[in-house]
Design a protein around this motif. Structure first.
Motif, PDB file in Angstrom:
ATOM      1  N   ILE A   1     -40.536  12.835 140.942  1.00 49.61           N
ATOM      2  CA  ILE A   1     -39.946  11.998 140.012  1.00 49.61           C
ATOM      3  C   ILE A   1     -41.173  10.816 139.880  1.00 49.61           C
ATOM      4  O   ILE A   1     -41.792  10.225 140.805  1.00 49.61           O
ATOM      5  N   PRO A   2     -41.336  10.417 138.515  1.00 46.59           N
ATOM      6  CA  PRO A   2     -42.214   9.445 138.313  1.00 46.59           C
ATOM      7  C   PRO A   2     -41.699   8.065 139.164  1.00 46.59           C
ATOM      8  O   PRO A   2     -40.720   7.730 139.127  1.00 46.59           O
ATOM      9  N   PRO A   3     -42.792   7.321 139.647  1.00 47.15           N
ATOM     10  CA  PRO A   3     -42.586   6.137 140.599  1.00 47.15           C
ATOM     11  C   PRO A   3     -41.785   5.089 139.588  1.00 47.15           C
ATOM     12  O   PRO A   3     -40.833   4.462 140.338  1.00 47.15           O
ATOM     13  N   VAL A   4     -42.076   4.771 138.588  1.00 42.19           N
ATOM     14  CA  VAL A   4     -41.040   3.825 137.850  1.00 42.19           C
ATOM     15  C   VAL A   4     -39.762   4.305 137.784  1.00 42.19           C
ATOM     16  O   VAL A   4     -38.941   3.307 137.744  1.00 42.19           O
TER      17      VAL A   4
ATOM     18  N   HIS B   1     -43.327  12.656 127.731  1.00 42.16           N
ATOM     19  CA  HIS B   1     -42.985  11.550 127.200  1.00 42.16           C
ATOM     20  C   HIS B   1     -42.935  10.438 128.134  1.00 42.16           C
ATOM     21  O   HIS B   1     -42.088  10.011 128.743  1.00 42.16           O
ATOM     22  N   PRO B   2     -44.344   9.848 128.470  1.00 41.95           N
ATOM     23  CA  PRO B   2     -44.194   8.796 129.264  1.00 41.95           C
ATOM     24  C   PRO B   2     -43.494   7.440 128.894  1.00 41.95           C
ATOM     25  O   PRO B   2     -43.020   6.832 129.772  1.00 41.95           O
ATOM     26  N   GLU B   3     -43.424   7.302 127.759  1.00 43.01           N
ATOM     27  CA  GLU B   3     -42.541   6.167 127.144  1.00 43.01           C
ATOM     28  C   GLU B   3     -41.043   6.248 127.785  1.00 43.01           C
ATOM     29  O   GLU B   3     -40.329   5.265 127.981  1.00 43.01           O
ATOM     30  N   LEU B   4     -40.666   7.572 127.642  1.00 45.86           N
ATOM     31  CA  LEU B   4     -39.032   7.687 128.022  1.00 45.86           C
ATOM     32  C   LEU B   4     -39.152   7.605 129.475  1.00 45.86           C
ATOM     33  O   LEU B   4     -37.903   7.157 130.020  1.00 45.86           O
ATOM     34  N   GLN B   5     -39.949   7.990 130.258  1.00 47.26           N
ATOM     35  CA  GLN B   5     -39.841   7.793 131.715  1.00 47.26           C
ATOM     36  C   GLN B   5     -39.894   6.427 132.175  1.00 47.26           C
ATOM     37  O   GLN B   5     -39.109   6.140 133.026  1.00 47.26           O
ATOM     38  N   ASN B   6     -40.327   5.399 131.274  1.00 49.64           N
ATOM     39  CA  ASN B   6     -40.306   3.958 131.335  1.00 49.64           C
ATOM     40  C   ASN B   6     -38.832   3.340 131.099  1.00 49.64           C
ATOM     41  O   ASN B   6     -38.627   2.238 131.577  1.00 49.64           O
TER      42      ASN B   6
ATOM     43  N   THR C   1     -31.260  18.406 134.824  1.00 47.73           N
ATOM     44  CA  THR C   1     -32.335  18.259 133.921  1.00 47.73           C
ATOM     45  C   THR C   1     -33.438  19.187 134.652  1.00 47.73           C
ATOM     46  O   THR C   1     -33.632  19.129 135.924  1.00 47.73           O
ATOM     47  N   THR C   2     -34.305  20.003 134.021  1.00 48.59           N
ATOM     48  CA  THR C   2     -35.610  20.504 134.539  1.00 48.59           C
ATOM     49  C   THR C   2     -36.571  19.484 134.209  1.00 48.59           C
ATOM     50  O   THR C   2     -37.599  19.912 134.708  1.00 48.59           O
ATOM     51  N   ALA C   3     -36.327  18.168 133.588  1.00 48.61           N
ATOM     52  CA  ALA C   3     -37.325  17.330 133.224  1.00 48.61           C
ATOM     53  C   ALA C   3     -38.292  17.712 132.313  1.00 48.61           C
ATOM     54  O   ALA C   3     -39.355  17.090 132.278  1.00 48.61           O
TER      55      ALA C   3
END
Length: 132
Positions: free
Chosen positions: A90-93, A60-65, A52-54
């Motif tokens: 990559i987001p820390p979560v 979509h921060p909810e998707l990151q979680n 993925t290119t992300a």
């Protein structure tokens, strides 16, 4: 069988960096596939290494979680993310969840063409199956 660890030794992934989930690098890749939509889990199957290119993650921060646990539940073996163009890191979560689930997250520079990666990995898988 093509493991993620073996794939990372292939020339096409020479610039890859494992950023999370390193205990899962022995997972077997049945296929490599590129998808860049928020509903990604509907398009992936067990044994797939997701590229993925992300693009679908950045807004979509909810998707990151929730994404990493969803991918693991579907049976996706790991993900390769092209960084710098759409996301820098990559987001820390996601890193935390990937480490907890031994779900490999690998980054590659934007210049690494996904067509070259999927071709190399999928050709290896097909040739291995033909040899059987």
């Amino acid at each position: 069988m093509l493991s993620i660890a073996f794939a990372l030794k292939m020339p096409v992934l020479s610039s890859a960096t494992v950023v999370a989930g390193s205990r899962g690098l022995n997972r077997t890749i049945l296929w490599a596939h590129v998808v860049d939509i928020p509903e990604v889990t509907e398009w992936l199957r067990e044994g797939v290494l997701w590229l993925t290119t992300a693009f679908s993650l950045r807004d979509h921060p909810e998707l990151q979680n929730t994404l990493i646990p969803q991918l693991a539940q579907v049976g996706v073996v790991g993900m390769i993310v092209s960084v710098v163009h759409y996301v820098d890191d990559i987001p820390p979560v996601m890193i935390q969840q990937a480490d907890e689930l031994d779900f490999p997250v690998v980054t590659v520079p934007w210049e690494v063409a996904f067509i070259d990666v999927t071709r190399a990995l999928n050709e290896y898988v097909v040739n291995e199956r033909c040899a059987l």
